[in-house]
Write a protein that holds these residues in place. Structure first.
Motif, short mmCIF file in Angstrom:
data_model
loop_
_atom_site.label_atom_id
_atom_site.label_comp_id
_atom_site.label_asym_id
_atom_site.label_seq_id
_atom_site.Cartn_x
_atom_site.Cartn_y
_atom_site.Cartn_z
N UNK A 125 -17.11 20.81 42.02
CA UNK A 125 -16.61 19.64 42.74
C UNK A 125 -17.42 18.41 42.40
N UNK A 126 -18.74 18.53 42.36
CA UNK A 126 -19.59 17.38 42.09
C UNK A 126 -19.41 16.88 40.66
N UNK A 127 -19.31 17.79 39.70
CA UNK A 127 -19.12 17.33 38.32
C UNK A 127 -17.76 16.72 38.13
N UNK A 128 -16.74 17.27 38.78
CA UNK A 128 -15.40 16.70 38.67
C UNK A 128 -15.35 15.35 39.36
N UNK A 129 -16.08 15.22 40.45
CA UNK A 129 -16.07 13.96 41.19
C UNK A 129 -16.62 12.83 40.35
N UNK A 130 -17.63 13.12 39.56
CA UNK A 130 -18.25 12.07 38.76
C UNK A 130 -17.52 11.78 37.47
N UNK A 131 -16.72 12.72 36.97
CA UNK A 131 -16.13 12.52 35.65
C UNK A 131 -14.65 12.22 35.66
N UNK A 132 -13.90 12.75 36.60
CA UNK A 132 -12.45 12.63 36.51
C UNK A 132 -11.82 11.86 37.66
N UNK A 133 -12.43 11.86 38.79
CA UNK A 133 -11.81 11.24 39.95
C UNK A 133 -12.05 9.74 39.93
N UNK A 134 -11.01 9.00 40.18
CA UNK A 134 -11.14 7.53 40.27
C UNK A 134 -11.25 7.20 41.75
N UNK A 135 -12.37 6.69 42.17
CA UNK A 135 -12.58 6.40 43.56
C UNK A 135 -12.41 4.91 43.81
N UNK A 136 -12.05 4.53 45.03
CA UNK A 136 -11.65 3.14 45.28
C UNK A 136 -12.74 2.11 45.10
N UNK A 137 -13.98 2.44 45.42
CA UNK A 137 -15.05 1.47 45.29
C UNK A 137 -15.86 1.82 44.06
N UNK A 138 -15.54 1.19 42.95
CA UNK A 138 -16.14 1.56 41.68
C UNK A 138 -17.62 1.18 41.59
N UNK A 139 -18.07 0.28 42.44
CA UNK A 139 -19.46 -0.17 42.35
C UNK A 139 -20.43 0.84 42.97
N UNK A 140 -19.94 1.71 43.82
CA UNK A 140 -20.81 2.65 44.49
C UNK A 140 -20.55 4.05 43.94
N UNK A 141 -21.57 4.87 43.97
CA UNK A 141 -21.43 6.24 43.49
C UNK A 141 -20.78 7.09 44.58
N UNK A 178 -26.65 18.80 41.85
CA UNK A 178 -25.82 17.91 41.03
C UNK A 178 -26.64 16.84 40.35
N UNK A 179 -27.64 16.31 41.06
CA UNK A 179 -28.54 15.31 40.46
C UNK A 179 -29.36 15.92 39.34
N UNK A 180 -29.77 17.18 39.52
CA UNK A 180 -30.55 17.84 38.49
C UNK A 180 -29.71 18.12 37.25
N UNK A 181 -28.44 18.42 37.44
CA UNK A 181 -27.57 18.77 36.31
C UNK A 181 -26.99 17.55 35.61
N UNK A 182 -27.16 16.37 36.17
CA UNK A 182 -26.57 15.16 35.58
C UNK A 182 -27.01 14.92 34.13
N UNK A 183 -28.30 15.06 33.78
CA UNK A 183 -28.68 14.86 32.37
C UNK A 183 -28.00 15.85 31.42
N UNK A 184 -27.86 17.09 31.87
CA UNK A 184 -27.19 18.09 31.03
C UNK A 184 -25.72 17.74 30.85
N UNK A 185 -25.12 17.28 31.91
CA UNK A 185 -23.72 16.86 31.85
C UNK A 185 -23.54 15.72 30.85
N UNK A 186 -24.43 14.75 30.88
CA UNK A 186 -24.36 13.64 29.93
C UNK A 186 -24.52 14.14 28.50
N UNK A 187 -25.44 15.07 28.29
CA UNK A 187 -25.66 15.60 26.95
C UNK A 187 -24.40 16.33 26.45
N UNK A 188 -23.77 17.10 27.31
CA UNK A 188 -22.55 17.82 26.92
C UNK A 188 -21.43 16.83 26.60
N UNK A 189 -21.31 15.79 27.40
CA UNK A 189 -20.28 14.76 27.13
C UNK A 189 -20.51 14.11 25.77
N UNK A 190 -21.76 13.77 25.48
CA UNK A 190 -22.07 13.14 24.19
C UNK A 190 -21.76 14.07 23.04
#
Length: 184
Positions: free
Chosen positions: A12-28, A75-87
């Motif tokens: 859920x957390x990884x999908x929330x950050x990568x695919x979901x478009x949330x209404x307030x784009x300035x906030x995480x 989710x915060x700990x896995x964020x760098x790994x997620x970025x690396x996989x995306x790249x």
């Protein structure tokens, strides 16, 4: 069971950050989760002090909020790994797309489609031309009818504006010379 919950929370957390478009784009989105968690904890604290404390204990709400905290931290700990996989994935895709284009380009299907499309466009233009002409004529007719109906009101508005402008000029005329002197 806890590992299943943790796995679902991670997804859920990884999908929330990568695919979901949330209404307030300035906030995480995690900020909203923290706000919801805080509001929920306050509500649980109030509920524990009231008669519904048995229900809150049965539902184990505080434990679920603790699990949410752990999932957010993970989710915060896995964020760098997620970025690396995306790249890595984007780099692989950038390499593979030119190869795919080369494979698709020489196919006779694409050429046949382009030839058929190019042949159909002129006939479509010829078939649609009478409809477009009729639509233009009907639009001109409607605009002329509207103008005829609106012309008396527009003339009345013009005469009223002229009289108001004349009144304004006559009221400003005594001060006109003073303004000219100040401007010069």
């Amino acid at each position: 069971m806890k590992s299943l919950t943790l796995t679902i929370a991670l997804l859920f957390l990884t999908a929330l950050g990568t695919q979901v478009c949330y209404p307030w784009q300035n906030e995480q989105p995690q900020g909203y989760l923290h706000k919801i968690k805080d509001i929920g904890r306050m509500a649980v604290a109030q509920a524990e002090s009231s008669e519904s404390s048995e229900i809150a204990k049965l539902l184990k709400i505080t434990e679920r909020f603790d699990a949410l905290d752990r999932a957010l931290a993970l989710g915060k700990q896995l964020h760098p790994y997620e970025d690396r996989v995306k790249k890595n994935m984007s780099a692989k895709l950038k390499k593979d797309i030119p190869r795919l284009r080369e494979k698709i380009r020489p196919t006779p299907y694409v050429e046949t489609f382009q030839k058929n499309w190019a042949a159909e466009v002129p006939s479509f233009k010829d078939n649609i031309a009478p409809v477009v002409d009729e639509w233009k004529k009907q639009t001109k007719k409607n605009i002329k009818g509207f103008y005829k109906k609106a012309q008396p009101q527009l003339l009345g508005l013009r005469t009223m504006l002229r009289s108001e402008a004349d009144g304004l000029r006559s009221n400003i005329a005594p001060h006109e010379e003073e303004f000219r002197q100040k401007l010069i």
